[in-house]
Scaffold this active site. Structure first.
Site, PDB file in Angstrom:
ATOM      1  CB  CYS B  85      -0.979  -0.055   1.174  1.00 57.26           C
ATOM      2  SG  CYS B  85      -2.343   1.111   1.043  1.00 57.26           S
ATOM      3  CG  HIS B 194      -3.017  -3.723   3.532  1.00 55.72           C
ATOM      4  ND1 HIS B 194      -2.115  -3.009   4.286  1.00 55.72           N
ATOM      5  CD2 HIS B 194      -3.665  -2.808   2.767  1.00 55.72           C
ATOM      6  CE1 HIS B 194      -2.217  -1.716   4.007  1.00 55.72           C
ATOM      7  NE2 HIS B 194      -3.156  -1.565   3.086  1.00 55.72           N
ATOM      8  CD  GLU B 196      -0.266  -5.553   6.002  1.00 52.88           C
ATOM      9  OE1 GLU B 196      -0.270  -6.101   4.888  1.00 52.88           O
ATOM     10  OE2 GLU B 196      -0.513  -4.326   6.141  1.00 52.88           O
TER      11      GLU B 196
END
Lengths: 95, 232
Positions: B85, B194, B196
């Site tokens: 991002c 994302h 994560e």
């Protein structure tokens, strides 16, 4: 102290969502005489000392490397505030 | 194996990235934008967030941070670097990745669990995926529209540098539905979604099997661990 002005615009072929939103607001206000709005940026850089060719060259370099991103934007003008406008090849530019 | 996560002023997902590294079995190392020190890490993650409030352009000021000179040298020497991002925006601004990111074409911030196809499974961050794997990971951004010149776009497509593509919905007007790209060497990868946030059951996207059970993002981190072992 002298000021150097750098003007940056989103590339003409790119959609400018900010400008589009403002154009939509104009239409809602009944301002029908305008066909579009594009929004760019103006940087005013205050110079410590006289604006020499070297200082202008340094600002032009910064304009290309940091103030703008050539993938998405064009530097349309680098000029000393109050001086004759030096444009970088954008047709019809007036100040 | 140590993976550094750089915190910039305005980073939001640095601790989430550290957690993902830990869940994958590596040791996260917190790095600071203002230092010229990578602390001997084996790979680097530039996390998501809103560095410098997105002033100037997203990622532009952070791309000139002190630590970025070390990141650029390490990336050019082959160290794996992942930009998520805002981290992707920084890598584009630092010219480590091609193209640029602009405001979403619809003008709105968007947050959704996003279906992606992994288009290149040879990069340092994608080797653990099956070719053309379809994965779901969260997406949340206001300026995620990927753009490049027509020539650059053709080159990226031709040379396999499109790493991830949006499937089903193009959430932000990205050209060719591009969600993420790599550099020519494949060690530097950036994407807007994302990974994560999809690394631990109970905290990821919904799947057909169970609510919040999606962990497709974990494979980014196991990929880089594999790449590091193979290059050792």
């Amino acid at each position: 102290m002298p000021t150097i002005v750098v003007e940056v615009m989103p590339k003409a072929e790119l959609l400018d969502p900010q400008g589009k939103a403002v154009a939509g607001a104009l239409a809602r206000l009944g301002k029908t005489g305008f066909t579009g709005v594009r929004i760019g940026k103006r940087f005013e850089i205050t110079v410590d000392g006289p604006v020499t060719d070297a200082v202008l060259a340094e600002v032009r370099e910064l304009a290309d490397d940091m103030f703008s991103n050539s993938v998405i934007e064009d530097v349309v003008s680098v000029h000393v505030s109050g001086a004759t406008v030096e444009t970088t090849g954008v047709a019809g530019e007036t100040h | 194996m140590q993976i550094g996560v750089i915190t910039f002023p305005g980073s939001l997902d640095d601790r989430d990235a550290q957690r993902a590294v830990r869940l994958a079995g590596a040791e996260p190392v917190a790095l600071w934008h203002g230092e010229h020190d990578l602390r001997g890490v084996d790979a680097i993650v530039l996390p998501g967030g809103f560095s410098y409030c997105d002033y100037l352009r997203c990622g532009a000021i952070a791309a000139h941070s002190p630590i970025m000179s070390e990141v650029i040298d390490a990336a050019n020497a082959g160290m794996p670097v992942l930009g998520i991002c805002n981290g992707f925006q920084m890598l584009a601004e630092a010219h480590l990745l091609p193209g640029g990111l602009v405001r979403n074409d619809h003008g709105n911030f968007i947050c959704r669990d996003q279906l992606l196809r992994v288009e290149n499974t040879t990069t340092a961050w994608t080797t653990a995926f099956e070719p053309s794997a379809e994965i779901v990971i969260p997406l949340k951004n206001g300026e995620g529209g990927f753009i490049a010149s027509a020539e650059e776009l053709a080159r990226l497509e031709g040379e396999g540098q499109v790493a991830f593509r949006y499937l089903g919905v193009n959430p932000n007007g990205s050209m060719n539905d591009i969600a993420g790209v790599s550099n020519a060497r494949g060690n530097v990868v950036g994407l807007m979604p994302h990974p994560e946030h999809a690394t631990e059951p109970g905290f990821g996207p919904d799947t057909a099997a169970a609510m919040r059970s999606g962990v497709d993002g974990l494979l980014f981190f196991t990929s880089v661990m594999r790449a590091l072992v193979e290059s050792a």
